[in-house]
Design a protein around this motif. Structure first.
Motif, short mmCIF file in Angstrom:
data_model
loop_
_atom_site.label_atom_id
_atom_site.label_comp_id
_atom_site.label_asym_id
_atom_site.label_seq_id
_atom_site.Cartn_x
_atom_site.Cartn_y
_atom_site.Cartn_z
N GLU A 87 0.84 -1.21 0.00
CA GLU A 87 0.00 0.00 0.00
C GLU A 87 0.87 1.26 0.00
N VAL A 88 1.91 1.26 0.82
CA VAL A 88 2.82 2.41 0.86
C VAL A 88 3.48 2.62 -0.50
N LEU A 89 3.93 1.54 -1.13
CA LEU A 89 4.55 1.66 -2.45
C LEU A 89 3.54 2.17 -3.48
N ALA A 90 2.29 1.74 -3.38
CA ALA A 90 1.25 2.23 -4.30
C ALA A 90 1.03 3.73 -4.13
N VAL A 91 1.01 4.19 -2.88
CA VAL A 91 0.84 5.63 -2.63
C VAL A 91 2.04 6.40 -3.17
N LEU A 92 3.25 5.89 -2.91
CA LEU A 92 4.45 6.56 -3.44
C LEU A 92 4.40 6.66 -4.96
N LYS A 93 4.04 5.58 -5.61
CA LYS A 93 3.98 5.59 -7.08
C LYS A 93 2.93 6.59 -7.57
N ALA A 94 1.76 6.58 -6.94
CA ALA A 94 0.68 7.49 -7.35
C ALA A 94 1.08 8.95 -7.15
N GLU A 95 1.74 9.24 -6.06
CA GLU A 95 2.09 10.63 -5.73
C GLU A 95 3.35 11.12 -6.44
N LEU A 96 4.34 10.22 -6.62
CA LEU A 96 5.62 10.61 -7.21
C LEU A 96 5.69 10.35 -8.71
N GLY A 97 4.82 9.49 -9.21
CA GLY A 97 4.83 9.15 -10.62
C GLY A 97 5.67 7.93 -10.95
N SER A 98 6.69 7.65 -10.14
CA SER A 98 7.57 6.51 -10.39
C SER A 98 8.26 6.10 -9.10
N LEU A 99 8.34 4.80 -8.88
CA LEU A 99 9.09 4.30 -7.72
C LEU A 99 10.59 4.43 -7.92
N GLU A 100 11.01 4.71 -9.13
CA GLU A 100 12.44 4.91 -9.40
C GLU A 100 12.95 6.18 -8.72
N ARG A 101 12.07 7.03 -8.28
CA ARG A 101 12.48 8.25 -7.57
C ARG A 101 12.92 7.97 -6.13
N VAL A 102 12.56 6.79 -5.60
CA VAL A 102 12.93 6.45 -4.22
C VAL A 102 14.42 6.16 -4.17
N LYS A 103 15.13 6.91 -3.32
CA LYS A 103 16.56 6.70 -3.14
C LYS A 103 16.85 5.84 -1.91
N ARG A 104 15.98 5.95 -0.89
CA ARG A 104 16.27 5.27 0.37
C ARG A 104 15.01 5.19 1.22
N VAL A 105 14.82 4.07 1.89
CA VAL A 105 13.83 3.98 2.96
C VAL A 105 14.57 4.44 4.21
N VAL A 106 14.08 5.49 4.84
CA VAL A 106 14.80 6.11 5.95
C VAL A 106 14.33 5.58 7.30
N LYS A 107 13.03 5.63 7.54
CA LYS A 107 12.50 5.30 8.87
C LYS A 107 11.12 4.69 8.73
#
Length: 151
Positions: free
Chosen positions: A68-88
């Protein structure tokens, strides 16, 4: 291999991103740090770990929260390739007072992030037992990601 190709290779399909249930945003991006609102598992299961659900079921719920978190990130950012790091990652496990395996439940989320992002998926985390959470969900997870703001 892209993040979505890794997800497919692992046998996962992202759900449709959920919308906030009240007056808040799914995420806030501040200078490349993305703070995600707490998310629960798909299907909205209800109940407590240690009473209604086993640790293994909780692990699967936590993995669903990760999707679900990844789906929200993709929807909001346009691409999961924008994720550089899971921080916390911070997990709130709806559990009985004698339940002691909160960390094993949250491993479902943590291991998914590592499976998907490799070394960049390894993160700091906290997990808490809660006497109640919204909608009597078994687990809620909030998280912080570092994203590439140049893409």
């Amino acid at each position: 291999m892209t993040v979505e190709q890794r997800l497919a290779a692992l046998g996962f399909t992202l759900p449709e991103a959920s919308q906030p249930a009240a007056k808040y945003s799914n995420l806030v991006n501040i200078n490349g740090l993305v703070f995600l609102s707490g998310k629960g598992p798909s299907g909205q299961p209800k109940g407590k770990l240690g009473i209604d659900f086993s640790t293994e079921e909780g692990y699967r719920f936590a993995r669903q929260v990760g999707l679900e978190v990844l789906a929200v990130l993709k929807a909001e950012l346009g691409s999961l390739e924008r994720v550089k790091r899971v921080v916390k990652v911070q997990g709130f496990v709806n559990a009985s007072s004698d339940f002691e395996e909160h960390h094993m439940v949250l491993n479902g989320f943590s291991e998914l992030m590592i499976d998907v992002f490799g070394d960049e998926g390894l993160h700091a985390r906290s997990v808490f037992g809660a006497v109640s959470v919204r909608d009597n969900l078994p687990i809620i997870v909030d998280s912080i990601f570092q994203v590439d703001s140049n893409i």
